[in-house]
Design a protein around this motif. Structure first.
Motif, PDB file in Angstrom:
ATOM      1  N   VAL A 176       0.871  -1.178   0.000  1.00 24.55           N
ATOM      2  CA  VAL A 176       0.000   0.000   0.000  1.00 24.55           C
ATOM      3  C   VAL A 176       0.907   1.227   0.000  1.00 24.55           C
ATOM      4  CG1 VAL A 176      -1.898   1.227   1.095  1.00 24.55           C
ATOM      5  CG2 VAL A 176      -1.663  -1.232   1.419  1.00 24.55           C
ATOM      6  N   SER A 177       0.708   2.098  -0.964  1.00 28.16           N
ATOM      7  CA  SER A 177       1.486   3.338  -1.028  1.00 28.16           C
ATOM      8  C   SER A 177       0.543   4.505  -1.263  1.00 28.16           C
ATOM      9  CB  SER A 177       2.524   3.259  -2.147  1.00 28.16           C
ATOM     10  OG  SER A 177       1.885   3.395  -3.411  1.00 28.16           O
ATOM     11  N   ALA A 178       1.105   5.685  -1.423  1.00 24.77           N
ATOM     12  CA  ALA A 178       0.286   6.856  -1.719  1.00 24.77           C
ATOM     13  C   ALA A 178      -0.401   6.716  -3.070  1.00 24.77           C
ATOM     14  CB  ALA A 178       1.151   8.116  -1.696  1.00 24.77           C
ATOM     15  N   GLY A 212       3.859   1.287   2.305  1.00 23.12           N
ATOM     16  CA  GLY A 212       5.024   1.858   1.653  1.00 23.12           C
ATOM     17  C   GLY A 212       5.620   0.952   0.595  1.00 23.12           C
ATOM     18  N   GLN A 213       5.097  -0.277   0.488  1.00 23.10           N
ATOM     19  CA  GLN A 213       5.620  -1.238  -0.476  1.00 23.10           C
ATOM     20  C   GLN A 213       4.846  -1.165  -1.798  1.00 23.10           C
ATOM     21  OE1 GLN A 213       8.365  -3.153   0.209  1.00 23.10           O
ATOM     22  NE2 GLN A 213       8.404  -1.966   2.114  1.00 23.10           N
ATOM     23  N   ARG A 214       5.569  -1.370  -2.894  1.00 28.74           N
ATOM     24  CA  ARG A 214       4.961  -1.480  -4.224  1.00 28.74           C
ATOM     25  C   ARG A 214       5.370  -2.825  -4.803  1.00 28.74           C
ATOM     26  NH1 ARG A 214       6.706   3.885  -3.955  1.00 28.74           N
ATOM     27  NH2 ARG A 214       5.106   5.465  -4.360  1.00 28.74           N
ATOM     28  N   ALA A 215       4.407  -3.670  -5.063  1.00 26.62           N
ATOM     29  CA  ALA A 215       4.714  -5.004  -5.591  1.00 26.62           C
ATOM     30  C   ALA A 215       3.553  -5.471  -6.461  1.00 26.62           C
ATOM     31  CB  ALA A 215       4.967  -5.990  -4.457  1.00 26.62           C
ATOM     32  N   ALA A 234       3.292   1.421  11.220  1.00 26.19           N
ATOM     33  CA  ALA A 234       3.319   1.669   9.769  1.00 26.19           C
ATOM     34  C   ALA A 234       4.056   2.968   9.458  1.00 26.19           C
ATOM     35  CB  ALA A 234       1.891   1.735   9.230  1.00 26.19           C
ATOM     36  N   ASP A 235       4.641   3.019   8.264  1.00 33.01           N
ATOM     37  CA  ASP A 235       5.404   4.184   7.816  1.00 33.01           C
ATOM     38  C   ASP A 235       4.563   5.462   7.938  1.00 33.01           C
ATOM     39  OD1 ASP A 235       6.489   6.227   5.986  1.00 33.01           O
ATOM     40  OD2 ASP A 235       7.844   4.641   5.313  1.00 33.01           O
ATOM     41  N   LYS A 236       5.003   6.374   8.814  1.00 33.14           N
ATOM     42  CA  LYS A 236       4.219   7.587   9.111  1.00 33.14           C
ATOM     43  C   LYS A 236       4.091   8.501   7.901  1.00 33.14           C
ATOM     44  CE  LYS A 236       5.116   7.723  14.105  1.00 33.14           C
ATOM     45  NZ  LYS A 236       5.645   6.343  14.141  1.00 33.14           N
ATOM     46  N   ALA A 237       5.133   8.577   7.092  1.00 36.01           N
ATOM     47  CA  ALA A 237       5.079   9.461   5.921  1.00 36.01           C
ATOM     48  C   ALA A 237       4.021   8.987   4.932  1.00 36.01           C
ATOM     49  CB  ALA A 237       6.452   9.514   5.247  1.00 36.01           C
ATOM     50  N   VAL A 238       3.971   7.667   4.710  1.00 32.26           N
ATOM     51  CA  VAL A 238       2.972   7.119   3.789  1.00 32.26           C
ATOM     52  C   VAL A 238       1.570   7.301   4.360  1.00 32.26           C
ATOM     53  CG1 VAL A 238       2.161   5.031   2.612  1.00 32.26           C
ATOM     54  CG2 VAL A 238       4.614   5.455   2.855  1.00 32.26           C
ATOM     55  N   ILE A 239       1.425   7.112   5.647  1.00 35.60           N
ATOM     56  CA  ILE A 239       0.120   7.297   6.291  1.00 35.60           C
ATOM     57  C   ILE A 239      -0.382   8.722   6.078  1.00 35.60           C
ATOM     58  CG2 ILE A 239      -1.087   7.402   8.513  1.00 35.60           C
ATOM     59  CD1 ILE A 239      -0.586   4.567   7.484  1.00 35.60           C
ATOM     60  N   GLU A 240       0.494   9.704   6.261  1.00 37.74           N
ATOM     61  CA  GLU A 240       0.097  11.104   6.075  1.00 37.74           C
ATOM     62  C   GLU A 240      -0.258  11.387   4.614  1.00 37.74           C
ATOM     63  OE1 GLU A 240      -0.551  13.287   8.446  1.00 37.74           O
ATOM     64  OE2 GLU A 240      -0.113  11.624   9.816  1.00 37.74           O
ATOM     65  N   GLN A 241       0.480  10.770   3.681  1.00 41.56           N
ATOM     66  CA  GLN A 241       0.168  10.942   2.260  1.00 41.56           C
ATOM     67  C   GLN A 241      -1.210  10.383   1.926  1.00 41.56           C
ATOM     68  OE1 GLN A 241       3.504   8.914   0.541  1.00 41.56           O
ATOM     69  NE2 GLN A 241       4.833  10.719   0.530  1.00 41.56           N
ATOM     70  N   LEU A 242      -1.543   9.242   2.519  1.00 43.44           N
ATOM     71  CA  LEU A 242      -2.853   8.641   2.278  1.00 43.44           C
ATOM     72  C   LEU A 242      -3.967   9.481   2.901  1.00 43.44           C
ATOM     73  CD1 LEU A 242      -1.899   4.898   2.833  1.00 43.44           C
ATOM     74  CD2 LEU A 242      -2.748   5.897   0.701  1.00 43.44           C
ATOM     75  N   VAL A 249      -7.568   6.423   8.043  1.00 43.05           N
ATOM     76  CA  VAL A 249      -6.600   5.433   8.500  1.00 43.05           C
ATOM     77  C   VAL A 249      -6.895   5.061   9.944  1.00 43.05           C
ATOM     78  CG1 VAL A 249      -4.170   4.900   8.880  1.00 43.05           C
ATOM     79  CG2 VAL A 249      -4.845   6.314   6.926  1.00 43.05           C
ATOM     80  N   ILE A 250      -7.018   3.783  10.204  1.00 40.98           N
ATOM     81  CA  ILE A 250      -7.216   3.260  11.556  1.00 40.98           C
ATOM     82  C   ILE A 250      -5.961   2.492  11.942  1.00 40.98           C
ATOM     83  CG2 ILE A 250      -8.603   1.762  13.049  1.00 40.98           C
ATOM     84  CD1 ILE A 250     -10.967   2.229  11.182  1.00 40.98           C
ATOM     85  N   LEU A 251      -5.271   2.943  12.985  1.00 39.01           N
ATOM     86  CA  LEU A 251      -4.049   2.302  13.456  1.00 39.01           C
ATOM     87  C   LEU A 251      -4.359   1.446  14.675  1.00 39.01           C
ATOM     88  CD1 LEU A 251      -1.570   5.321  13.201  1.00 39.01           C
ATOM     89  CD2 LEU A 251      -1.919   3.484  11.547  1.00 39.01           C
TER      90      LEU A 251
END
Length: 252
Positions: A176-178, A212-215, A234-242, A249-251
């Motif tokens: 899951v990425s931006a 943050g992964q792309r596959a 989870a990667d905070k930067a990606v979370i903020e982008q989403l 987003v539910i953590l």
């Protein structure tokens, strides 16, 4: 996760590994030593496993599963997957319907809502079989040709998927990425994409290692995702982008 659900998950793991220590059960399910030993004792007394020193062994006569959604690789983040599934289950109101796609977290979600007033729509055989064996009312199995490698049914006609609609659709992937949600298996992804226009809200279930992964292929853009449920690490930067793209987003 209820005690009955945890017992089923322990047996699934035991069918794969043949032996589990008390410590491994504690780590896999985030429970205390006393709870792990109590689970082993209860399953031993009911004849479902063989209790040994500091652990348990699978019964010799037990049927070994050809495949399990809770296999040794998927169980590494099991406690996080359980928290994700519990948060997902809390979204569904009585009387609603949910499309649940394949994956270990999806299977745990099915365990969480089993017995509740929720219609489950799925093409995922392990989940459908579990719900039916546990007398869950309202199981809809999407038809098509059985795909052994993924344990799902795939329908070639677009018209098949349009017959089913759900208030919710729960799915996962390899990353899951931006940009959005990525999936590895193209046939599975294409089958699920047919459902996107027939569901109310799309919820992505992904443990924090996938953020943050792309596959693989891009299954859907981030703009299509209503809710992402993932772990607190989870990667905070990606979370903020989403979040900036209006993804809730539910953590956990």
């Amino acid at each position: 996760m209820t005690e009955a659900h945890r017992h089923n998950a322990i047996l699934e793991l035991l069918n794969q590994k043949r032996h589990l220590s008390v410590n491994s059960i504690m780590q896999a399910f985030d429970i205390s030593p006393a709870t792990a030993r109590r689970d082993i004792n209860k399953l031993n007394n009911s004849g479902k496993l063989h209790k040994v020193r500091n652990g348990a062994e699978a019964l010799m006569q037990a049927r070994k599963a050809h495949w399990s959604p809770l296999d040794s690789n998927e169980s590494l983040n099991h406690s996080e997957k359980v928290r994700i599934a519990q948060a997902a289950a809390a979204l569904i109101k009585p009387g609603e319907s949910a499309v649940i796609n394949c994956g270990s977290t999806a299977f745990v979600l099915g365990q969480e809502i089993c017995g509740q007033d929720v219609q489950v729509i799925t093409n995922y055989f392990p989940l459908a079989n579990y719900l039916i064996e546990n007398d869950h009312d309202g199981v809809v199995i999407i038809g098509g040709q059985y795909n052994k490698s993924q344990s799902i049914t795939l329908a070639p006609q677009d018209e098949v998927s349009s017959l089913y609609a759900g208030h919710w659709m729960f799915t996962s992937g390899k990353g899951v990425s931006a940009d959005g949600l990525y999936k590895m298996d193209m046939l599975t992804a294409m089958a699920e994409q047919k459902m996107l226009n027939h569901v109310g809200r799309l919820v992505v279930l992904a443990d924090c290692s996938k953020v943050g992964q792309r596959a693989g292929m891009l299954f859907c853009a981030a703009s299509k995702i209503d809710i992402l449920i993932t772990g607190k690490d989870a990667d905070k930067a990606v979370i903020e982008q989403l979040k900036a793209k209006d993804v809730q987003v539910i953590l956990v």
